[in-house]
Every structure is written in C-alpha cells, then in structure tokens.
Design an enzyme around this catalytic site. Structure first.
Site, PDB file in Angstrom:
ATOM      1  N   LEU A   5       0.214  -1.285   0.056  1.00  0.00           N
ATOM      2  CA  LEU A   5       0.157  -0.260  -0.061  1.00  0.00           C
ATOM      3  C   LEU A   5       1.270   0.890   0.015  1.00  0.00           C
ATOM      4  CD1 LEU A   5      -3.124  -0.937   2.967  1.00  0.00           C
ATOM      5  CD2 LEU A   5      -2.641  -0.938   0.319  1.00  0.00           C
ATOM      6  N   GLY A   7       1.581   4.936  -2.241  1.00  0.00           N
ATOM      7  CA  GLY A   7       2.203   4.993  -4.052  1.00  0.00           C
ATOM      8  C   GLY A   7       3.049   5.546  -4.090  1.00  0.00           C
ATOM      9  N   GLY A 148      12.874  21.440 -14.490  1.00  0.00           N
ATOM     10  CA  GLY A 148      12.452  20.822 -13.132  1.00  0.00           C
ATOM     11  C   GLY A 148      12.595  20.728 -12.438  1.00  0.00           C
ATOM     12  N   GLU A 169      18.630  22.394 -18.758  1.00  0.00           N
ATOM     13  CA  GLU A 169      17.065  22.768 -19.445  1.00  0.00           C
ATOM     14  C   GLU A 169      17.240  23.623 -20.618  1.00  0.00           C
ATOM     15  OE1 GLU A 169      13.594  24.184 -19.211  1.00  0.00           O
ATOM     16  OE2 GLU A 169      14.482  22.074 -17.907  1.00  0.00           O
ATOM     17  N   VAL A 203      20.154  18.259 -25.226  1.00  0.00           N
ATOM     18  CA  VAL A 203      20.830  17.354 -25.001  1.00  0.00           C
ATOM     19  C   VAL A 203      20.937  15.884 -25.804  1.00  0.00           C
ATOM     20  CG1 VAL A 203      21.514  15.036 -23.364  1.00  0.00           C
ATOM     21  CG2 VAL A 203      20.945  17.249 -22.420  1.00  0.00           C
ATOM     22  N   ASP A 274      -2.293  11.581  -9.811  1.00  0.00           N
ATOM     23  CA  ASP A 274      -1.264  11.762 -11.183  1.00  0.00           C
ATOM     24  C   ASP A 274      -2.660  11.272 -12.430  1.00  0.00           C
ATOM     25  OD1 ASP A 274       0.675  12.995  -9.860  1.00  0.00           O
ATOM     26  OD2 ASP A 274       2.136  11.352 -10.238  1.00  0.00           O
ATOM     27  N   HIS A 406       6.816  37.352  16.917  1.00  0.00           N
ATOM     28  CA  HIS A 406       7.550  37.314  16.456  1.00  0.00           C
ATOM     29  C   HIS A 406       8.948  36.536  17.333  1.00  0.00           C
ATOM     30  CE1 HIS A 406      10.682  40.753  15.302  1.00  0.00           C
ATOM     31  NE2 HIS A 406      11.252  40.578  16.876  1.00  0.00           N
TER      32      HIS A 406
END
Length: 424
Positions: A5, A7, A148, A169, A203, A274, A406
């Site tokens: 169980l 993900g 990312g 990137e 790349v 997802d 504070h």
C-alpha cells in the site's frame, strides 16, 4: 500491483527525496557553521546506512502505518494487476487471478517518468528519478537533464554527497513558469553548488562508452558523465488497464478526463491523482480522493479548490499558490504585487539566511489575496497560510490585522499585506 500500500510519492518520489534532501541540508549546514565559530570535519557519507535510514526508518515506517490503518478500517487488499473488462467488472492478474464485479471503481494508477526525447536509453547508467533516489553510487560526474523541481531536488542531493553536477534545461529558465523573482535566489545558490548549469540547451544522443555516458550538450563536443538523470516530466499511467472496454476518456498524454466530482465519462468509474493529469501533486490527489469517496457515498462534494500549493524542496525552498505575477501578466489581469525581502526579517537574520522573499499578488481594488509566492528556508511550511488566504478570499487587511508571532518568518506575510495597504 502487489499488496504494497502506498504510491509513487511514498516509495519512489516525494518522501524518499525529502529524506535525502534533509541529509543534504545537514551536510550544507555543517559546512557553513564555521561562520558562527563552529567547525566540523569533512563529512563522510555511508551510502549503505543512508539507504537503510530512508528505506526502513522513513519509507518503511510510513508504509507500515498505511497497512495498519487499512486493517483497522477493514479494507480488503487484493494483490495483483487489475484490468477492466467492462464498466462493472475487472480481472486481477498475478499469483491469485480472479474477477471482481464492482458498484464503483477508483483509478489511482499514478504516472511514469518520460524518457529523453529522441534518444534511446543507454542502459543502467541513464537513470529515471526513481533509480536516482535509490542511490546506486556517488558518480564523480552527474548530468541532470531537466531544470524542473525533480531535477533540481535530486541534483541538490547528489551535489551535497560529492558529485559534480551539470544541469541542462531546454528553456531559458529554471523552473519554467514560476515567477522569476522567486527563482533567482535558488538560481544563484545552484550556480555556486553545481559544476555547471546550461539553460536554453538541448541534450543530443546519449552513448555509453567505456563505462561512461557521452552526451552532446547543444552544439558542443560530447562530454563524458558517469551517470545521467533524465527528469523531463511524467506521463499518466493509464495504458494497459483495459480502459478501452469502458467509456473512460483519456487525452494525448494518457490523462483521464474527470469532472469536479472526479467522475470519468463512465459514471461508475472515478479517477484521482497523477493519472488525471497536471498538477501531479500528492496533496491534490489526497483532496481528490476525499471528494471521490464522498461523491460515491452520495454526499455533495466537488473538487473546487481555488488554490493548490506547489513546493520545490531545494535550498532555498520555493513555494507558491494561486495566481502568479507572470500568469496575471499573460492573462492581462490587473494586479498589485507587494514584496518583503527577508533581509528585513529578524528571524531570517538569526538563521543566517536573508536570501528569501515573500510576495503577495492582490486585486488592486478590493485587496483580495489572489496569489502568494515565497522563497527561502521553510517556504514549504509557510505557504499554508498563503493557501488559506487565497482559498478563503482573505484580503490584505485580514492578513495585516492578524497578529503573527515574533520573530518568525511568517511575519513577512503580514508585513507584505501591510505594505500593500500603505501603498493604496
């Protein structure tokens, strides 16, 4: 698959990566302690012990907790791979094959990493994020393809434990789409810790030769690397589960289309996480799961959240929610932005980290908080207040009138709101 169980986030994603980022932060803090008059020797990293700590003390403990929770709630766990055979039935493949008829089904199959476009994998030395988080070794030279959050986080880990990291990137910015003033402090820090950062660079083909991987960066000559991490995004895992036998609809990236109740075009089948597409975030999936469960139970429910926070757990962290400044500009929406640099924060000064920023994106007339962005250590914890402000349609006056403890970094949210009110 199987009876385990939990993900991707628990076993191969956010949990192990954050555990390793914690280790990286300890190394970095020890190295910077000399400025305070505290000196440590050079760190010695035992990969075996680090792997064991992540797998047993972090991931294993959480996984055991999930299993215990399932038992306590009377959840029956069937091990195997499920494939739909229609809108009311699926078959389970594996050691105990069977068929299950259902009143409702929930698809939560997650996502899979995308391979490097146009280049075949060069066997075991080209890693996806899951393989990289397993810490197979500390490569002398590591190439990270993708600027990312995944590439930046894992690159940060490997740089801390001794690799010379080169990041590439294809766009002109790290974290494309995120407001530049939030990214700049991270870009400066990455530039000082990585061996090289190449923006606007592609790349070429990866070729394995003599125990290394040769990569062509842009038009330059091939360079050798000991390992390559490909972190160029993910694709929904909806293939091979029999959705074609149902009315469930997917897009070109495999994402399942759902309505605001997380219901697919097949009224008895729901989907969350997802597999429903962007943003691919575990906390979004959790909220979707609650909505789907309530909808199946016949209760009024909808995934109508105004703000889903995003966090990059690098050093410094970056977190944001709601409307971004760049997004507002592209949409032609008038906004006002209030910023507070952390150089003015007493708490940031005590931590020796004044390289942060808090910003509010507000409606210029009503003062309603439309978006919040934070960069700096602990930004991921601070964004919760910003998310609540956006979700509850709070105004700058609400934030400014709320007493904040504070000295804390959370005061910068109050101070940004006060700055907006002073500028009216």
């Amino acid at each position: 698959d199987g009876k385990r169980l939990g993900g991707l986030c628990l076993f191969e994603g956010c949990v192990p990566s954050k555990a390793l980022l914690h280790a990286a932060a300890l190394i970095d803090q020890a190295g910077g302690a000399a400025e305070l008059g505290i000196e440590f020797g050079p760190p010695r990293v035992s990969l075996d012990l680090l792997r064991k700590w992540v797998s047993e003390r972090v991931v294993g403990r959480l996984a055991r907790g999930l299993a215990a929770a399932a038992r306590a709630k009377g959840v029956e766990v069937v091990g195997g791979r499920a494939v739909f055979e229609g809108p009311r039935q699926l078959r389970v493949e594996g050691d105990e094959p069977q068929k299950i008829r259902f009143a409702h089904a929930l698809v939560a199959t997650g996502s899979a990493p995308l391979p490097l476009a146009g280049s075949p994998p060069a066997r075991e030395r080209v890693m996806d994020p899951s393989a990289a988080l397993a810490l197979p070794e500390v490569p002398e030279r590591l190439l990270v393809v993708g600027g990312g959050y995944v590439g930046l986080e894992i690159g940060t880990v490997y740089a801390a434990i001794g690799s010379a990291v080169t990041l590439v990137e294809t766009t002109d910015d790290l974290l494309p789409g995120v407001d530049r003033d939030l990214v700049q402090p991270l870009a400066r820090r990455v530039g000082s810790r990585f061996a090289a950062v190449h923006l606007g660079t592609r790349v070429g083909e990866l070729v394995e030769r003599d125990g290394r991987v040769e990569a062509r960066l842009g038009g330059a000559a091939p360079q050798p690397f000991d390992r390559v991490l490909v972190a160029e995004g993910r694709r929904a895992r909806s293939d091979g589960i029999g959705l074609e036998t149902t009315a469930v609809r997917t897009d070109e990236r495999g994402a399942i289309a759902v309505d605001d109740r997380c219901r697919t075009d097949e009224s008895r089948i729901y989907a969350v996480g997802d597999v429903t597409g962007e943003p691919m975030l575990a906390h979004r999936a959790m909220r979707q799961g609650v909505v789907a469960a309530e909808a199946i139970a016949g209760r009024p429910a909808a995934f109508d959240n105004m703000a889903v926070p995003a966090v990059v757990f690098t050093d410094p962290e970056i977190a944001w929610c709601g409307l971004g400044e760049r997004e507002a500009g592209r949409a032609g929406r008038p906004v006002r932005v209030a910023k507070v640099p952390w150089a003015a924060s007493g708490r940031a000064a005590t931590l020796g980290r004044a390289d942060g920023l808090t910003k509010l994106v507000l409606d210029p007339e009503s003062g309603r908080v439309l978006g919040v962005g934070i960069v700096g250590p602990g930004a991921g914890e601070l964004i919760a207040e910003g998310t609540l402000a956006v979700e509850a349609a709070l105004t700058a006056e609400d934030l400014a009138a709320t007493v904040h403890a504070h000295p804390t970094r959370s005061e910068t949210l109050m101070e940004a709101a006060a700055a907006f009110l002073r500028g009216r």
